[in-house]
Design an enzyme around this catalytic site. Sequence first.
Site, short mmCIF file in Angstrom:
data_model
loop_
_atom_site.label_atom_id
_atom_site.label_comp_id
_atom_site.label_asym_id
_atom_site.label_seq_id
_atom_site.Cartn_x
_atom_site.Cartn_y
_atom_site.Cartn_z
N GLY A 164 5.95 -0.31 4.68
CA GLY A 164 4.80 -0.62 3.85
C GLY A 164 5.24 -0.92 2.42
N GLU A 165 4.40 -0.58 1.47
CA GLU A 165 4.63 -0.76 0.03
C GLU A 165 4.54 -2.22 -0.42
OE1 GLU A 165 8.33 0.93 -1.23
OE2 GLU A 165 7.89 2.93 -0.46
N GLY A 166 4.64 -3.17 0.54
CA GLY A 166 4.75 -4.58 0.21
C GLY A 166 6.14 -5.12 0.44
N GLU A 169 0.84 -1.20 0.00
CA GLU A 169 0.00 0.00 0.00
C GLU A 169 0.87 1.25 0.00
OE1 GLU A 169 0.58 1.75 2.90
OE2 GLU A 169 1.70 0.02 3.61
#
EC number: 2.4.2.21
Length: 354
Positions: free
Chosen positions: A318-320, A176
């Site tokens: 985050g971001e994966g 995200e």
Amino acid sequence: MRQKLEELLTAIQSPDRSLAIVAQAHLDDLTKPKGSLGCLEEIALSYVVATGRIKPVLERKKICCFAGDHGVAAEGVSAFPPEVTPQMVYNMLNGGAAINVLARHAGAELSVVDVGVNHDFPDLPGLLRRKVRYGSRNMSLEPAMSENETIHALMVGAELARDAALAGFHLLGTGEMGIANTTPAAALFAVLLDIPVETITGRGTGIDDARLNHKIAVIRKAIKVNEASLSTPLGTLAALGGYEIAAIAGFVLGASVCRVPVVIDGFISTAGAVAAMFLSPAVADYLFFSHLSGEQGHRIVMEKLARKPILDLDLRLGEGTGGALAMRIIEASVNVYNEMQTFSSAGVSGKTEE
């Protein structure tokens, strides 16, 4: 819209737990002392059960990073301004973010999905334009999303998971991007898991004590303002969530229909996963929680869910990113399960009885 959601939820079935007995027997017959590969064995067993395949396949991996803006950012709950959301999306599309590096080295395809960024993106490679709205509303004043918008975002995620399954991906991951999104995530945990706001709320992108106290107050206000909407999981997600969080929840739901396991990233992705679990408890068996986030409260969430994250590296980006790292561990676990010799096939003597 509600009928579409009901059809999606009805299609989710719990996996066949009897496969765990067969998988455990195979793991115990591998040429090693029983249980000596620790969590790798647990991961392999969970993967077998989730996929329903006693000879599991894990070759193709995909991460979807969902992006959205949040109206509550206007309350000053983040150290960064909202314009950073589209700037970071461009950075990802240009290959310059942490997730680009880690996904590439994990052998995972990456797609960035605009479900609610307050910006118009042109057609760009790697970008999926699925915008529901230009950012959520300020949840401290009103519901962040309408019910129809929430279902729309859920269905966006579900359809992307189904598309990935049909394209032949064996393992999916969530990511995200959204300035201020630890605020709705903390609010969702507080309500859905009954965790005190001051316990679950952390510093996000690195706010100081004064702003942290303000963030706690904003979340408490949002819960009070939206109290009438919090009696159902869908109502709670709409009132206190965000478009990328709802899309992650839908991604989990859609993947579960297709029996494709999903690697959940950190604090915000876990909020989407928890929302999905409240909408359909059966999805829990299809989830791997990649890491214990450095964000305050994530450990309590994991304890509430009785789940053990794969990694503990103090990640809080985050971001994966955590999901990409954990994918490599999951792949190693499946490789061990598939490729090691068994005592019976290798002609190796097993443990003698005393």
